[in-house]
Design an enzyme around this catalytic site. Sequence first.
Site, short mmCIF file in Angstrom:
data_model
loop_
_atom_site.label_atom_id
_atom_site.label_comp_id
_atom_site.label_asym_id
_atom_site.label_seq_id
_atom_site.Cartn_x
_atom_site.Cartn_y
_atom_site.Cartn_z
N GLU A 81 0.83 -1.20 0.00
CA GLU A 81 0.00 0.00 0.00
C GLU A 81 0.87 1.26 0.00
O GLU A 81 1.84 1.37 0.74
CB GLU A 81 -0.90 0.01 1.25
CG GLU A 81 -1.82 1.22 1.30
CD GLU A 81 -2.56 1.38 2.62
OE1 GLU A 81 -3.77 1.65 2.57
OE2 GLU A 81 -1.94 1.20 3.69
N LYS A 138 -9.01 3.99 -2.03
CA LYS A 138 -9.36 3.45 -0.72
C LYS A 138 -10.64 4.10 -0.19
O LYS A 138 -10.75 5.33 -0.11
CB LYS A 138 -8.21 3.67 0.25
CG LYS A 138 -8.36 2.95 1.59
CD LYS A 138 -7.07 3.12 2.40
CE LYS A 138 -7.13 2.32 3.70
NZ LYS A 138 -5.85 2.43 4.45
N CYS A 169 -5.29 -2.36 2.67
CA CYS A 169 -5.12 -2.31 4.12
C CYS A 169 -6.40 -2.65 4.87
O CYS A 169 -6.98 -3.72 4.68
CB CYS A 169 -4.57 -0.94 4.49
SG CYS A 169 -3.79 -0.82 6.11
#
Length: 320
Positions: A49, A140, A174
């Site tokens: 990430e 995200k 994540c």
Amino acid sequence: MSNSTSDTLKVALGQLAPVWLNRKATLDKIAQSLSEAADNACDLIAFGEAIVPGYPFWIELTDGARFDNVEQKSIFAHYAEQAIQIERGDLATLCDIARQKNIATYVGVIERPLDRAGHSLYCSLVYIDQTGQIQSIHRKLMPTYEERLAWSTGDGHGLVTHPLKGFTVGGLNCWENWMPLVRAAMYAQGENLHVAVWPGNERNTRDLTSVIAREGRSFVMSVSGLMRPQDIDSKIEELQSIKKLGTDFLANGGSCLAAPDGSWVIPPQVGNEGIYYAEIDLAKVRQERQNFDPAGHYSRPDITQLTVNRKRQTTVNFND
């Protein structure tokens, strides 16, 4: 029983430390690893990430919540300047390598997209296929805790899967991997190889990776970065205090690969940069789906259904 060649896939976990907050140098490092993986007959390699240009570790470590602070604004400005603009062609070299060497890749980037005015930052996971085409950019959905001081919230546009030989691959950033409805959206699209990318740390990957594998009855690649105090650029004055914290790692890796029964194919790798390879077999997915398939025979769509908005969000619609 014998399997067709499309049932097997060679994958790699690219556990690298970025050249922190340096876009070009980090992209060069990723390009080298992408080429190395391709030369080792790899079909897919993933990187952690926000590896380009790096995770915003300074927020937690330099009192990053100070409002309207000159130092914090200076660090953010540098971070934004080093972020990826896909429209500018920043990933062109990686696309060229993928096309020339017939390899696919997931790369975690900090994106500064023009479709959101070109200054706000998004933690994005980019999938480049074996023809060198960018097939998805997943922003995200919810930056975690202090990340919200640097990153904007994304949307569902990138919640897609991709065919790769006999597999169907998808990826999340994540702590999105903790979101059960988001995982369900990926399962419903036939995902059987899940890529979870992390900034690093074994504490994030050791438990959850095998849980997702057993829940989805899929292979799960957790791919992390590394970060050490010595990786901090000595030219950035505002960040030098981090070097004095006396810790060996800001992120210690933890990249791993779990099979559809939750067992380790590659256990968590801690503290070392490297490319970790494995060959996976789709037959293992079929075996585990015999008794549980979360989007198939063990689902009840007549009782529970999920609605997903995959529109790319924008602040204005022009009617010219």
